[in-house]
Structure formats: C-alpha cells, structure tokens
Enzyme design. Structure first.
Site, PDB file in Angstrom:
ATOM      1  N   GLY A 488       0.846  -1.190   0.000  1.00 43.55           N
ATOM      2  CA  GLY A 488       0.000   0.000   0.000  1.00 43.55           C
ATOM      3  C   GLY A 488       0.873   1.228   0.000  1.00 43.55           C
ATOM      4  O   GLY A 488       2.098   1.134   0.092  1.00 43.55           O
ATOM      5  N   GLY A 490       0.659   5.419   1.408  1.00 43.47           N
ATOM      6  CA  GLY A 490      -0.106   6.477   2.060  1.00 43.47           C
ATOM      7  C   GLY A 490       0.763   7.701   2.062  1.00 43.47           C
ATOM      8  O   GLY A 490       1.718   7.762   1.298  1.00 43.47           O
ATOM      9  N   PHE A 492       3.443   9.738   2.409  1.00 43.59           N
ATOM     10  CA  PHE A 492       4.558  10.045   1.515  1.00 43.59           C
ATOM     11  C   PHE A 492       5.058   8.854   0.746  1.00 43.59           C
ATOM     12  O   PHE A 492       5.973   8.975  -0.039  1.00 43.59           O
ATOM     13  CB  PHE A 492       5.762  10.554   2.262  1.00 43.59           C
ATOM     14  CG  PHE A 492       5.493  11.642   3.219  1.00 43.59           C
ATOM     15  CD1 PHE A 492       6.212  11.703   4.390  1.00 43.59           C
ATOM     16  CD2 PHE A 492       4.556  12.615   2.944  1.00 43.59           C
ATOM     17  CE1 PHE A 492       5.996  12.723   5.276  1.00 43.59           C
ATOM     18  CE2 PHE A 492       4.336  13.635   3.831  1.00 43.59           C
ATOM     19  CZ  PHE A 492       5.056  13.687   5.002  1.00 43.59           C
ATOM     20  N   VAL A 495       4.106   1.211   1.877  1.00 38.50           N
ATOM     21  CA  VAL A 495       4.146   0.307   3.018  1.00 38.50           C
ATOM     22  C   VAL A 495       4.509  -1.067   2.453  1.00 38.50           C
ATOM     23  O   VAL A 495       4.021  -1.438   1.391  1.00 38.50           O
ATOM     24  CB  VAL A 495       2.783   0.260   3.720  1.00 38.50           C
ATOM     25  CG1 VAL A 495       2.825  -0.658   4.924  1.00 38.50           C
ATOM     26  CG2 VAL A 495       2.346   1.656   4.119  1.00 38.50           C
ATOM     27  N   LYS A 509       6.565   0.327   7.845  1.00 40.71           N
ATOM     28  CA  LYS A 509       6.330   1.685   7.366  1.00 40.71           C
ATOM     29  C   LYS A 509       7.157   2.670   8.165  1.00 40.71           C
ATOM     30  O   LYS A 509       7.651   2.360   9.236  1.00 40.71           O
ATOM     31  CB  LYS A 509       4.838   2.023   7.423  1.00 40.71           C
ATOM     32  CG  LYS A 509       4.204   1.890   8.789  1.00 40.71           C
ATOM     33  CD  LYS A 509       2.687   1.861   8.700  1.00 40.71           C
ATOM     34  CE  LYS A 509       2.147   3.170   8.212  1.00 40.71           C
ATOM     35  NZ  LYS A 509       0.670   3.211   8.269  1.00 40.71           N
ATOM     36  N   ASP A 607      -6.954  10.650  13.382  1.00 38.69           N
ATOM     37  CA  ASP A 607      -7.119  10.410  11.944  1.00 38.69           C
ATOM     38  C   ASP A 607      -7.890   9.112  11.696  1.00 38.69           C
ATOM     39  O   ASP A 607      -7.446   8.244  10.953  1.00 38.69           O
ATOM     40  CB  ASP A 607      -5.743  10.396  11.270  1.00 38.69           C
ATOM     41  CG  ASP A 607      -5.839  10.655   9.759  1.00 38.69           C
ATOM     42  OD1 ASP A 607      -6.943  11.008   9.282  1.00 38.69           O
ATOM     43  OD2 ASP A 607      -4.831  10.490   9.064  1.00 38.69           O
TER      44      ASP A 607
HETATM   45  N1  LIG Z   1      -0.094  -3.300   9.177  1.00 35.60           N
HETATM   46  C1  LIG Z   1      -0.543  -3.316   7.924  1.00 35.60           C
HETATM   47  N2  LIG Z   1      -0.914  -4.465   7.350  1.00 35.60           N
HETATM   48  C2  LIG Z   1      -1.376  -4.487   6.109  1.00 35.60           C
HETATM   49  N3  LIG Z   1      -1.524  -3.426   5.328  1.00 35.60           N
HETATM   50  C3  LIG Z   1      -1.176  -2.248   5.828  1.00 35.60           C
HETATM   51  C4  LIG Z   1      -0.659  -2.121   7.146  1.00 35.60           C
HETATM   52  N4  LIG Z   1      -0.400  -0.822   7.359  1.00 35.60           N
HETATM   53  C5  LIG Z   1      -0.749  -0.174   6.234  1.00 35.60           C
HETATM   54  N5  LIG Z   1      -1.217  -1.020   5.309  1.00 35.60           N
HETATM   55  C6  LIG Z   1      -1.693  -0.679   3.967  1.00 35.60           C
HETATM   56  O1  LIG Z   1      -0.956   0.406   3.488  1.00 35.60           O
HETATM   57  C7  LIG Z   1      -1.832   1.458   3.148  1.00 35.60           C
HETATM   58  C8  LIG Z   1      -1.157   2.768   3.408  1.00 35.60           C
HETATM   59  O2  LIG Z   1      -1.083   3.026   4.768  1.00 35.60           O
HETATM   60  P1  LIG Z   1      -0.751   4.434   5.318  1.00 35.60           P
HETATM   61  O3  LIG Z   1      -1.096   4.484   6.749  1.00 35.60           O
HETATM   62  O4  LIG Z   1       0.635   4.777   4.949  1.00 35.60           O
HETATM   63  O5  LIG Z   1      -1.679   5.412   4.503  1.00 35.60           O
HETATM   64  P2  LIG Z   1      -3.256   5.544   4.571  1.00 35.60           P
HETATM   65  O6  LIG Z   1      -3.727   5.208   5.932  1.00 35.60           O
HETATM   66  O7  LIG Z   1      -3.863   4.804   3.438  1.00 35.60           O
HETATM   67  O8  LIG Z   1      -3.492   7.060   4.260  1.00 35.60           O
HETATM   68  P3  LIG Z   1      -2.945   8.238   5.093  1.00 35.60           P
HETATM   69  O9  LIG Z   1      -1.551   8.450   4.655  1.00 35.60           O
HETATM   70  O10 LIG Z   1      -3.809   9.335   4.740  1.00 35.60           O
HETATM   71  O11 LIG Z   1      -3.037   7.828   6.535  1.00 35.60           O
HETATM   72  C9  LIG Z   1      -3.048   1.220   4.020  1.00 35.60           C
HETATM   73  O12 LIG Z   1      -4.175   1.814   3.479  1.00 35.60           O
HETATM   74  C10 LIG Z   1      -3.144  -0.267   4.039  1.00 35.60           C
HETATM   75  O13 LIG Z   1      -3.841  -0.704   2.913  1.00 35.60           O
HETATM   76 MG   LIG Z   2      -2.809   4.942   7.578  1.00 33.56          MG
END
Ligand SMILES: Nc1ncnc2c1ncn2[C@@H]1O[C@H](COP(=O)(O)OP(=O)(O)OP(=O)(O)O)[C@@H](O)[C@H]1O
Ligand SMILES: [Mg+2]
Ligand SMILES: *[C@@H]1O[C@H](CO)[C@@H](O)[C@H](O)[C@H]1NC(C)=O
Ligand SMILES: *[C@@H]1O[C@H](CO)[C@@H](O)[C@H](O)[C@H]1NC(C)=O
Ligand SMILES: *[C@@H]1O[C@H](CO)[C@@H](O)[C@H](O)[C@H]1NC(C)=O
Ligand SMILES: *[C@@H]1O[C@H](CO)[C@@H](O)[C@H](O)[C@H]1NC(C)=O
Ligand SMILES: *[C@@H]1O[C@H](CO)[C@@H](O)[C@H](O)[C@H]1NC(C)=O
Ligand SMILES: *[C@@H]1O[C@H](CO)[C@@H](O)[C@H](O)[C@H]1NC(C)=O
Ligand SMILES: *[C@@H]1O[C@H](CO)[C@@H](O)[C@H](O)[C@H]1NC(C)=O
Ligand SMILES: *[C@@H]1O[C@H](CO)[C@@H](O)[C@H](O)[C@H]1NC(C)=O
Ligand SMILES: *[C@@H]1O[C@H](CO)[C@@H](O)[C@H](O)[C@H]1NC(C)=O
Ligand SMILES: *[C@@H]1O[C@H](CO)[C@@H](O)[C@H](O)[C@H]1NC(C)=O
Length: 808
Positions: A488, A490, A492, A495, A509, A607
């Site tokens: 995924g 998010g 910047f 992940v 991350k 958030d």
């Molecule tokens: N522990 C995890 N296990 C599985 N997937 C994850 C995990 N953490 C994050 N992800 C995946 O990575 C994506 C990006 O996460 P991230 O928190 O960086 O951004 P976000 O929550 O989508 O958006 P934002 O940056 O606005 O918070 C998530 O939406 C999720 O799909």
């Molecule tokens: Mg997130």
C-alpha cells in the site's frame, strides 16, 4: 462722492504705475529662486511685480502686496532649496512636489531644506515625490510652528520617525507615506490632537500601533498600510469617533477586530486586509451606520459570516472577505454589492465550484510580497496548519481526496512548520521518484531522503515486547524492498510487508516524526507508548528500526488490507454484508474506547478513517496509525494544538476551539459508521451535488424517508431495518457538529454491542469466513479512487507513519 468716483481710477493708475516700477524685493527674490533651481518661467519678468502681474504659480494676498503662495509642482526644479526663498517671509503655502511618479524627473529637489527656516508663516508645505537624498527627516520643518498641512510623501527619507513634529500644535494634515522610516511609531503622536488626517504608510516601523493615537479625537483618516506592524488592533482606537477611513492593510497584525470599534460610527472605509487577524467577524461591523467598504481579505478570521448581507442589514456597497477561514453558510448577498467571498471554509461551497471548500489557500490568495524574506514568500500559516507548497503558498489544514478536477488538491491537517519542510522535501522526492523509476538503494533512498543529525545514536534499551530491527533485517525481509513486497501507499510513500524469521509476516512503514534534535527522543517516546497499547482491535506494534536515525515501525501484518478498499467496491455487498459491517463498527469502537481510556491525558487518534481501519485474515477490524506523534505523553501540550486529520472526518469544532479531543475521534467514528451503512464516501460532489457531505445527506433522508433511503444498495435490501436505524441515529449523534452533543466512545460501545447480540450472526453467511478477500484487481472500478492513498498525501511531521520507504 468724489472719493467713490476717483477710487477705481486711482487703482487703475496705481496698477499702471506699479508695472512700470523698476523692481520689487519679492520679484527679485523669486527670480533668484528660479535661477537657483535651474529653471525659468516666461511670465516671471524681471522688473515686474509678481503680485500685480500674473506670475505663474505665484499667489498673493487680497491686497496684491505679499506673495503668500508658491506652487511649483512639475516645474523642472533642480538642486537644493535656494537660501533666497527665505526672503519671501509672507509665504504661507509652498508646493514643490511632483504630481505623479512619472513626473519625478521634473522636480528633483535635493539636499537639506534648511533654507525654509525663515518662513515663519508657512502653513502648507508639500515636498512629495522628490529625491531629497537626506539621511533623516529635516529638522527645520519641526520649527515651522504655523504648519497646518505637511506632505513629505514618496521621498524615501530614512531615519527614525520625526518625533519633533509633535511641536506643530496647529497641524491638521500630516502625510508622510512611503518613506524609509525605521523604528517604532512614537507614542508621542498621541499628543498631536489637532490632527485630522494622519497617513504614515509604507515605512518599516516594525512596531505595534501605539494606543495613544486613540487620543486624536478629531482624526478622520488614519493610514498605516505596509508599515510592518505587528500586535493587535488597539481597542483605544474605538475612541476615534470622527474616523472615516481606517487603513491598516498589508501588515502582520494579529488578534481580533476589537469590540470597541462599534463606536466608530462615522467609519466609511475599513481596510485591514492582508494581515493575520484572527477571530470572528461580528455583524456589527457591517452594521456601522456609515460604512461603505470593508476589506478583510487574506486574514485568519473564522466562525461564520452574517447569514444575510443586503440593504436592510448594512449600508455597505463593497465587502471583501476572501482567503479567510470562515465556516458556516455562504451568506446570501445582495447582487448589487461588489464582493469577494471565495477561498473560505463554507459548508456549502459555491454553486459553480468556484469557492474553495478546503480551507486551503489557493493561488489567488498569495498576498503581500513583503513576506518574501521568510517562508519563501508566503505569509505564515494559521495555527495548526503548515505550508505545504511554497510555490503556491498553500497552507494545508485538512486533506481531501478526490478525482474530480473541479475540486483539486488534497489538503491536509498537518503539524508544525518543521513538518512542512520535511513534507516538502518528501513530496519533491516522490515527484522525482515517480518520474524516474529507479532501483532501491538503501544509501540513497533511506539516508538521503532527509537531513539527519549526524547519525549519533544514543544508546537505548528497547521497551519490552517490541523487537529492535536493523536495516539489514528489513532489507532481507522485503527482498530489498522489492515491488512484490509493496502492500500500500499512504502519506509520503509505500508500506511493505516483510517475511521475518519464524514465518512471521509483518508490515513495515516509516514514522514521519520530526528529524530535529528531539525527533529521536520523540520517536522513542512513541515507540514506548505504542509498546504499551495492546488490544484486540488495535494493529499491534511488533518492532521498530532506529538504525542510522531512521524511524521505521514494524506492525503486525493485516492480511485483508484496509476497510476503504473493500467498502467502496462493487462486491462490497457480498464480502461486507450487514452483519460484518456491524461487527466492524463494534471493533473500531472498542479499539478507540481502549486508547481513550488507556492513559490520562487520553491518547487521541486524530485520523480515524477507513484507510486506517485494517482487516486481518478473519476480517477482524483493527485500528491503525494510533498514538504516534499525536499524544505522546511528553509532548502533550504541543500536540494538542496541532491537528492531523482528513477532510470529512475532521472535527469541525477544531476551527472554533483549536483543540482536538477524544470527541474529535468520536466525530470521525460517526462518519466511518455512516460510510459503513451507506457504502458512500463522506465527501462526494459528483453523485450527491449540493449534499456532497454525507452527514447532511443522511440526516435529511433519514428524517424525511427513513433509513431505507440511505442504506448501501449493494446490500440489496438484506439488512435489519430497526438495527440499521439505530446505527444511523447513533452515527449522526456521534458526528454532531457540537462536541457536547456527541457520546463518548464508551457510550458508543455500550450502544453498539447489544445490537450484535440482539440479532446474532445470520445463518446463511455465518460460516463463510474469508481467509482472504479476492484481490482488488478482480473488480477494480472507478468509484474506488485507486489513487486515493496517493492523493491523500502530504502530512506534517506530527502525522504518524507516513511511510517514506519508497524504493523507486
Ligand atoms: N499493518 C498493515 N498491514 C497491512 N496493510 C497495511 C498495514 N499498514 C498499512 N497497510 C496498507 O498500506 C496502506 C497505506 O497506509 P498508510 O497508513 O501509509 O496510509 P493511509 O492510511 O492509506 O493514508 P494516510 O496516509 O492518509 O493515513 C493502508 O491503506 C493499508 O492498505
Ligand atoms: Mg494509515
Ligand atoms: C534677500 O534679503 C536679503 C536681506 O534682507 C538681501 O540682502 C538680499 O539682497 C535679498 N535677495 C534678493 C535676491 O532679493
Ligand atoms: C499646485 O498645482 C497643482 C496642479 O498644477 C495642483 O494639483 C496642486 O493642488 C496645487 N497645490 C496646491 C497647494 O494648491
Ligand atoms: C501638496 O499638498 C497639499 C496639502 O496637502 C495639497 O493641497 C496639494 O494638492 C498637494 N500637491 C499635489 C501636487 O498633490
Ligand atoms: C544645509 O545646507 C546648507 C547649505 O546648503 C548648509 O549651510 C547647512 O549646514 C546644511 N544643514 C544641514 C543640517 O546639513
Ligand atoms: C514609493 O516611492 C518610490 C520612490 O519615491 C516609488 O518608486 C514607489 O513606487 C513608491 N511606492 C508606492 C507604493 O507608491
Ligand atoms: C477638534 O475639532 C473641533 C471642531 O473643528 C475643534 O473645535 C477642536 O478644537 C478640535 N480639537 C482639537 C484637540 O484640536
Ligand atoms: C462606546 O463609547 C461609550 C461612551 O462614548 C462607552 O460607554 C462604551 O463603553 C463604548 N463602547 C465600546 C464597545 O467600547
Ligand atoms: C444606513 O444609513 C442611514 C442614514 O445614514 C441610517 O439611518 C441607517 O441606520 C443605516 N443603516 C444601517 C443598517 O446601519
Ligand atoms: C454560476 O454560473 C452561472 C452561469 O455561468 C452564473 O450565472 C452564476 O452567476 C454563477 N454563480 C456564481 C455564484 O458564481
Ligand atoms: C506546488 O504546486 C505547483 C503547481 O501545482 C507544482 O508545480 C509544484 O510541484 C508544487 N510544489 C511542491 C513542493 O509540491
């Protein structure tokens, strides 16, 4: 009789005679004046009397005896004021200005003006738009005690403000705009009570406004625009009951518009645009009886505007309020008014999409150029926002993701300015990376992504229960952060998942805590806090990596990804049936209730939204991205004023209180619950138009037609109406705009849990527990903005886990 007959004849004869008289001392003096100023006038004939022949620019008293005025505007004057001007002792008015800038090559009076000293009768002196080239304001002027009107504008005179002018007890008009005075505006100005007009704009005073000016009760015009003023608008100016024009635009004034200004009943023009005024815009401002023009553009005013602005409420004809943070309804405005209302935070954006709905400053909001020295030319951002784009001077306070071009830009609630720098660097990096795809190189991609403090790592014992990983561990687990390991992206960046010894799959991350000196301490405090938060509905922190000052977090891997991607796809009815949705709601509520009750002060998530709700292999929902940098114990006071959040989910009370509380999470939870029920996104201009905000849409429909009108059609009618009505009511309750109307998370759990028991798991689907939902690609569709995590971007430093692990 004889006298009456002879008098006119005598006058005529006298005139004839006078014009033949050889010379007058005033004429001689004037001729010499012209000569010294390297100019000449054809009507100034030697041997004639300036008061009896019409010398151009020369005015005499009623008896045609004394020269009392000399108007030599635009007369090609060159050099210093001639000493001989002192011979014209009757002179009352002297105007040697240029009329326009373009004339500045005409009159070029230079040097000191001490030759004016003998002109004790002078009442009017205008030396504007010259190139005096003096090093300070000429002292001689302060001795001309009969002066009533004085103009030295556009002369670029340096030095301190001429306090000595307070000697001029008769002065009524003082125009000193566009000079280069420095230092404070002296409080002694308050002694010049005869003043009617005071304009001292365009100098670098770098000071507060002296309250003493409030004593100038006869003042009708006060102008100090571009004065480098700071501090507040003095309440004392409310005493200026004759004031008609108040111009303080283009400064950095802060604070509110004082209530005392209600007494400015003669005010016609209020120009305080381009400052940093903060506070409300009270209806009395436009209700002042004589007001015609109000300009508060480019400030940080918030709260709502008067709902109706028309001829019954105001005598205004011009009103400018753009580029503030006004909330509430877009006012109804009489169309005959000249107005600027856009770029605010209204509930109902402009019908044509022209008004900003995002509380972010847009290009047209870039104000005053003298900010050029700091912030790359941008004005400071309001509290709780940070400068996300220095080119456009965009302050981000919220973020919003949308694929619709008409509502561009994702806006974010971020942290401090430090965060802005990190964010900008990171953003830039991502842009670059997107253009040029390259292979991962830890040296380049980790170590050069941001400035770090020399790599000095203080020894630290990792808290119990979390693993400390080396960078090598992570590189091995992710096969050098290969594309196959991306799960995924998010904030910047990306992940990754990693395969760790013991057949463990974990998510990796990066925490985007500050990289400043205390960034490391902050990161460690957060790891410490996270290591203590254990709950079945929280994504568990397994470990971290702080090698080389990196701030990487390693979490339990959540096999089914985030709620957002499942809820907004076509198959959402199948995989997320009504029961699953209720269960997920209960899970989220329990996770949040736990962090709220864990510590005092409570941990606030800040958030809560569907991408931060992750689903494990059993579709158990867990809350992610809690804790970090949001409410670490040590930084309590700091973070409580710096929000992080997303438009639509973000507590509107923040704009009035400037504080995020546990009730802010309750608000966001309410919104997520509405999304679970409706299968719709909180903000959707395209399909819901005017009712683009889900809360309003649900509210109205439930009220008018019941819950059936709002439930996700993908459920094809399969849901228990009573329970869904209860959930909808609870959700609206949670997302009440006023904090005091929202329940606590504890109350939410208490309300939701019984619903689960009330019905029990429906038979048919009961055993259908998916171990893994089908891949997104199977029915990827346009309604799911696949790029949402990209456009949901740019967080401030205090936003956690904006993974910057970006291998490309
Ligand atoms: N522990 C995890 N296990 C599985 N997937 C994850 C995990 N953490 C994050 N992800 C995946 O990575 C994506 C990006 O996460 P991230 O928190 O960086 O951004 P976000 O929550 O989508 O958006 P934002 O940056 O606005 O918070 C998530 O939406 C999720 O799909
Ligand atoms: Mg997130
Ligand atoms: C100005 O006045 C002085 C003294 O009164 C006199 O000597 C001088 O000639 C005058 N100059 C002219 C140009 O009239
Ligand atoms: C002098 O003349 C100019 C125009 O020639 C005029 O604008 C100005 O007002 C005059 N000055 C005074 C003091 O009357
Ligand atoms: C110079 O100042 C006087 C007094 O304020 C004013 O009347 C006059 O018009 C000014 N001259 C010009 C050219 O503007
Ligand atoms: C101003 O100029 C005159 C002569 O031009 C000179 O005598 C006098 O000293 C000067 N005054 C100042 C304060 O510089
Ligand atoms: C200030 O004065 C200078 C020179 O006298 C001029 O070039 C400039 O345009 C003026 N600024 C304003 C805003 O009038
Ligand atoms: C203010 O103006 C009024 C009316 O013009 C006058 O009588 C009064 O003396 C002025 N006040 C001061 C302090 O000059
Ligand atoms: C307005 O002025 C009156 C007296 O002139 C004073 O009593 C009152 O307090 C003032 N109002 C405000 C809001 O300052
Ligand atoms: C507008 O001006 C009139 C006349 O000056 C005044 O009577 C009226 O109260 C003003 N209206 C408002 C809304 O202040
Ligand atoms: C919206 O667009 C229509 C048609 O172009 C125009 O008549 C109307 O004035 C616009 N409304 C606003 C608030 O800009
Ligand atoms: C700021 O916005 C401009 C215009 O959209 C864009 O070209 C630029 O890359 C942005 N800068 C950053 C640092 O995001």
């Amino acid at each position: 009789m004889a006298y009456r007959l002879w008098f006119p004849v005598a006058v005529v004869l006298l005139h004839l005679f006078a014009s033949l008289v050889i010379a007058t001392p005033q004429g001689d003096a004037l001729i010499q004046v012209a000569k010294d100023w390297q100019t000449s006038f054809s009507s100034w004939l030697p041997g004639t009397d300036p008061c009896k022949n019409s010398w151009v620019g020369v005015g005499c008293d009623a008896d045609h005896i004394n020269v009392i005025s000399l108007n030599l505007t635009n007369s090609n004057l060159r050099g210093p004021v001639p000493m001989v001007i002192g011979n014209l002792t009757s002179l009352e008015a002297l105007d040697i200005s240029n009329v326009k800038y373009t004339d500045m090559n005409l009159n070029a009076v230079t040097g000191n003006v001490s030759a004016l000293a003998p002109l004790r009768n002078l009442q009017l002196l205008n030396i504007s738009r010259n190139v005096l080239g003096v090093t300070k304001f000429p002292e001689v002027v302060q001795t001309l005690l009969n002066i009533r009107s004085l103009r030295f504008e556009h002369d670029l005179i340096p030095g301190p403000f001429p306090v000595g002018l307070t000697n001029l007890k008769k002065i009524e008009y003082l125009y000193l705009g566009n000079n280069s005075f420095s230092g404070p505006i002296p409080k002694e100005l308050g002694l010049m009570t005869s003043l009617k007009e005071l304009t001292i704009w365009g100098s670098n005073y770098n000071s507060k406004l002296p309250p003493e000016i409030g004593n100038l009760v006869n003042l009708t015009y006060l102008n100090c625009n571009r004065c480098f003023l700071w501090g507040g608008l003095p309440p004392e100016y409310g005493k200026l009951k004759n004031l008609e024009k108040l111009h303080f635009y283009k400064n950095t004034l802060t604070g509110p518009i004082p209530d005392e200004y209600r007494n400015l009943t003669n005010l016609i023009e209020l120009r305080i645009e381009s400052n940093q005024l903060f506070g409300s815009f009270e209806p009395w401002i436009i209700g002042l009886p004589n007001i015609q023009l109000v300009n508060v553009n480019f400030n940080q005013l918030y709260k709502s505007l008067p709902p109706v602005i028309d001829r019954t409420t105001t005598n205004l004809t011009q009103m400018y309020v753009k580029c503030n943070y006004f909330t509430g309804k877009y006012p109804l405005i009489d169309p005959s008014f000249t107005t600027e209302f856009d770029a605010n935070c209204y509930d109902n954006p402009g019908v044509n999409g022209t008004f900003d709905v995002m509380c972010s400053r847009e290009l047209s909001c870039i104000p005053f150029q003298s900010f050029l020295t700091s912030n790359g030319g941008c004005p400071p951002c309001p509290n709780g926002q940070y400068l996300a784009n220095k080119t456009l001077c965009i302050c981000y306070g919220d973020k919003i993701a949308t694929s619709n071009k008409e509502y561009p830009i994702s806006a974010i609630v971020g942290g401090a300015v430090g965060g802005a720098v990190v964010a900008a660097v990171a953003l830039l990096l991502i842009c670059l990376c997107m253009r040029r795809r390259r292979k991962f190189d830890p040296d380049r991609d980790f170590f050069n992504t941001e400035v770090r403090d020399g790599g000095k790592v203080e020894p630290w014992d990792a808290p119990k229960g979390v693993q400390r990983y080396t960078l090598d561990d992570l590189v091995r687990a992710t096969n050098n952060f290969s594309k196959e390991h991306e799960i995924g992206s998010g904030g910047f960046g990306k992940v990754f998942y990693g395969n760790f010894p013991g057949n463990k799959k974990l998510a990796i991350k990066r925490a985007s805590t500050s990289t400043s000196a205390n960034g490391q301490t902050q990161f460690r405090n957060e790891v410490l806090l996270l290591s203590r938060l254990h709950h079945k509905n929280l994504v568990r922190l397994e470990g971290f990596c702080d090698e080389n000052n990196l701030q990487i977090l390693v979490y339990e891997y959540m096999r089914n990804g985030n709620l957002h991607s499942h809820l907004f796809r076509k198959s959402a009815g199948k995989y997320l049936d009504w029961y699953k949705r209720l269960e997920i709601a209960v899970h989220i509520a329990q996770g949040l209730e736990y962090i709220h009750s864990f510590a005092d002060p409570p941990v606030i998530h800040r958030d809560v939204k569907p991408t931060n709700i992750l689903l494990d292999g059993n579709l158990v929902a867990k809350v992610a991205d809690f804790g970090i940098s949001k409410e670490s114990l040590e930084l309590h006071t700091h973070v409580s004023t710096n929000p992080a959040g997303t438009v639509g989910y973000f507590d509107p009370e923040y704009f009035t209180t400037q504080k995020l509380t546990t009730a802010s999470d309750v608000y966001s939870f309410g919104v997520v619950l509405l999304e679970l029920l409706t299968g719709q996104k909180v903000i959707d201009h395209v399909s819901r138009g005017e009712e683009y905000n889900l809360i309003k849409w649900v509210e109205r429909r439930v009220e008018e037609g019941g819950v059936d009108l709002i439930v996700d059609t993908k459920l094809e009618g399969n849901y228990p109406r009573q329970i869904f009505l209860k959930m909808a009511t609870l959700a609206l309750h949670c997302s009440a705009s006023e904090k005091k109307e929202r329940p606590t998370m504890k109350a939410v759990v208490t309300a939701l849990e019984p619903l689960l028991r009330e019905v029990g798991r429906p038979k048919a689907e009961t055993e259908a527990v998916w171990t893994e939902l089908p891949a997104e690609a199977a029915d990827n569709e346009s309604t799911f903005t696949g790029s949402s995590s990209q456009s949901f971007s740019h967080h401030g430093a205090l936003k956690q886990s904006k993974a910057v692990i970006d291998p490309r």
